[in-house]
Structure formats: structure tokens, C-alpha cells
Design a protein around this motif. Structure first.
Motif, mmCIF file in Angstrom:
data_model
loop_
_atom_site.group_PDB
_atom_site.id
_atom_site.type_symbol
_atom_site.label_atom_id
_atom_site.label_comp_id
_atom_site.label_asym_id
_atom_site.label_seq_id
_atom_site.Cartn_x
_atom_site.Cartn_y
_atom_site.Cartn_z
ATOM 1 N N ALA A 7 -17.683 -26.823 -13.868
ATOM 2 C CA ALA A 7 -18.366 -28.097 -14.132
ATOM 3 C C ALA A 7 -19.853 -27.975 -13.816
ATOM 4 O O ALA A 7 -20.707 -28.423 -14.588
ATOM 5 C CB ALA A 7 -17.740 -29.223 -13.312
ATOM 6 N N GLY A 8 -20.177 -27.347 -12.692
ATOM 7 C CA GLY A 8 -21.576 -27.168 -12.313
ATOM 8 C C GLY A 8 -22.315 -26.262 -13.272
ATOM 9 O O GLY A 8 -23.447 -26.548 -13.680
ATOM 10 N N PRO A 27 -18.094 -37.130 -15.803
ATOM 11 C CA PRO A 27 -16.664 -37.175 -16.143
ATOM 12 C C PRO A 27 -15.839 -36.132 -15.374
ATOM 13 O O PRO A 27 -14.710 -36.417 -14.983
ATOM 14 C CB PRO A 27 -16.646 -36.891 -17.649
ATOM 15 N N ALA A 28 -16.397 -34.950 -15.158
ATOM 16 C CA ALA A 28 -15.661 -33.928 -14.400
ATOM 17 C C ALA A 28 -15.381 -34.406 -12.979
ATOM 18 O O ALA A 28 -14.261 -34.266 -12.479
ATOM 19 C CB ALA A 28 -16.437 -32.610 -14.373
ATOM 20 N N LEU A 46 -28.706 -36.215 -7.520
ATOM 21 C CA LEU A 46 -29.185 -35.136 -6.651
ATOM 22 C C LEU A 46 -29.140 -33.785 -7.363
ATOM 23 O O LEU A 46 -30.021 -32.948 -7.198
ATOM 24 C CB LEU A 46 -28.358 -35.082 -5.360
ATOM 25 N N TYR A 47 -28.123 -33.588 -8.161
ATOM 26 C CA TYR A 47 -27.962 -32.353 -8.937
ATOM 27 C C TYR A 47 -29.074 -32.211 -9.967
ATOM 28 O O TYR A 47 -29.537 -31.122 -10.263
ATOM 29 C CB TYR A 47 -26.593 -32.404 -9.631
ATOM 30 N N PHE A 48 -29.526 -33.345 -10.491
ATOM 31 C CA PHE A 48 -30.527 -33.370 -11.543
ATOM 32 C C PHE A 48 -31.875 -32.818 -11.079
ATOM 33 O O PHE A 48 -32.585 -32.182 -11.855
ATOM 34 C CB PHE A 48 -30.692 -34.815 -12.038
ATOM 35 N N ILE A 49 -32.237 -33.052 -9.827
ATOM 36 C CA ILE A 49 -33.571 -32.676 -9.350
ATOM 37 C C ILE A 49 -33.845 -31.179 -9.495
ATOM 38 O O ILE A 49 -34.802 -30.801 -10.174
ATOM 39 C CB ILE A 49 -33.797 -33.172 -7.902
#
Length: 126
Positions: A7-8, A27-28, A46-49
Motif C-alpha cells: 500500500a505504501g 482505502p487500503a 503525514l505521508y503526503f509531506i
């Protein structure tokens, strides 16, 4: 653990392309890992940064960023993010999940129709 890695990784690839990894990541996290919608969306933020920073660096290096109008888009994006944050905080997770789901459906239909329109005009829709 493998699902989290997949997913990551897939979300990162899509983020690097400028599409938005949240389409995969949220969704995951909600469907596979049974996380609450608000938690999944916060993780996505947070993942987006770091993924956005890397994508900006690569696209800037390759000179693929259109700079005209960028300041206005950033300002209105920040204003929209503030408004959206206040709305999201005050909505129940289930309602937020449904809104996100409908957003994905509308965007999917839009992309399908865009591709069909491009094929009718004699190109591949890109």
C-alpha cells in the motif's frame, strides 16, 4: 506487513506521478487494516509531506512544473485546506468515508468520460 509495504509503495508511486497517493492509501488503510476514516486521512496527510517534497524536487529538476499561476493555486489551496480541515473535524467518520467514496466514484467516471472523449476526437485521451 506485506500489505502495508505494498500500500505504501503503490501510493508513493502514484504520489510521485502527481495523482495523489491517498486514492490508494486511504482505502487500503480503511478496508484492509480496518482503520477509522479520520485516522486514515490523518496518516495520509503525514505521508503526503515527504512524498510531495521528493516529487517536487524531481519534477523541478526535470523542469516539468508550470510556474505561471502557481502562487494563486497555492494560496487558494491553503484556504481550501483550512476550510476542508474544519469540515472534516466536525463530520462523523462514516459521513467522511461516504463523501470520500463518492469523490472517488465521480473522479473515476470523469476520467472514463475524458478518455472516451479523447478517443472520439482521434487521440488516445492523454
Amino acid at each position: 506487513m506485506i500489505w502495508l509495504f505494498l500500500a505504501g509503495a503503490l501510493s508513493g508511486i502514484i504520489s510521485g506521478m502527481g495523482i495523489g497517493g491517498g486514492v490508494i492509501l486511504i482505502p487500503a488503510l480503511t478496508l484492509i487494516f480496518d482503520m477509522e476514516q479520520k485516522v486514515a486521512q490523518n496518516i495520509n496527510l503525514l505521508y503526503f509531506i515527504p512524498t510531495a517534497i521528493i516529487a517536487i524536487f524531481v519534477h523541478s529538476k526535470n523542469k516539468t512544473i508550470e510556474k505561471e499561476g502557481l502562487f494563486k493555486i497555492i494560496i487558494f489551496g491553503i484556504i481550501g485546506a483550512i476550510i476542508g480541515s474544519f469540515i472534516a473535524v466536525n463530520l462523523k467518520g462514516e459521513i467522511l468515508r461516504k463523501i470520500f467514496g463518492w469523490f472517488l466514484v465521480v473522479m473515476g467516471i470523469s476520467e472514463i468520460l475524458k478518455k472516451e472523449k479523447g478517443q472520439k476526437n482521434g487521440n488516445n485521451g492523454i
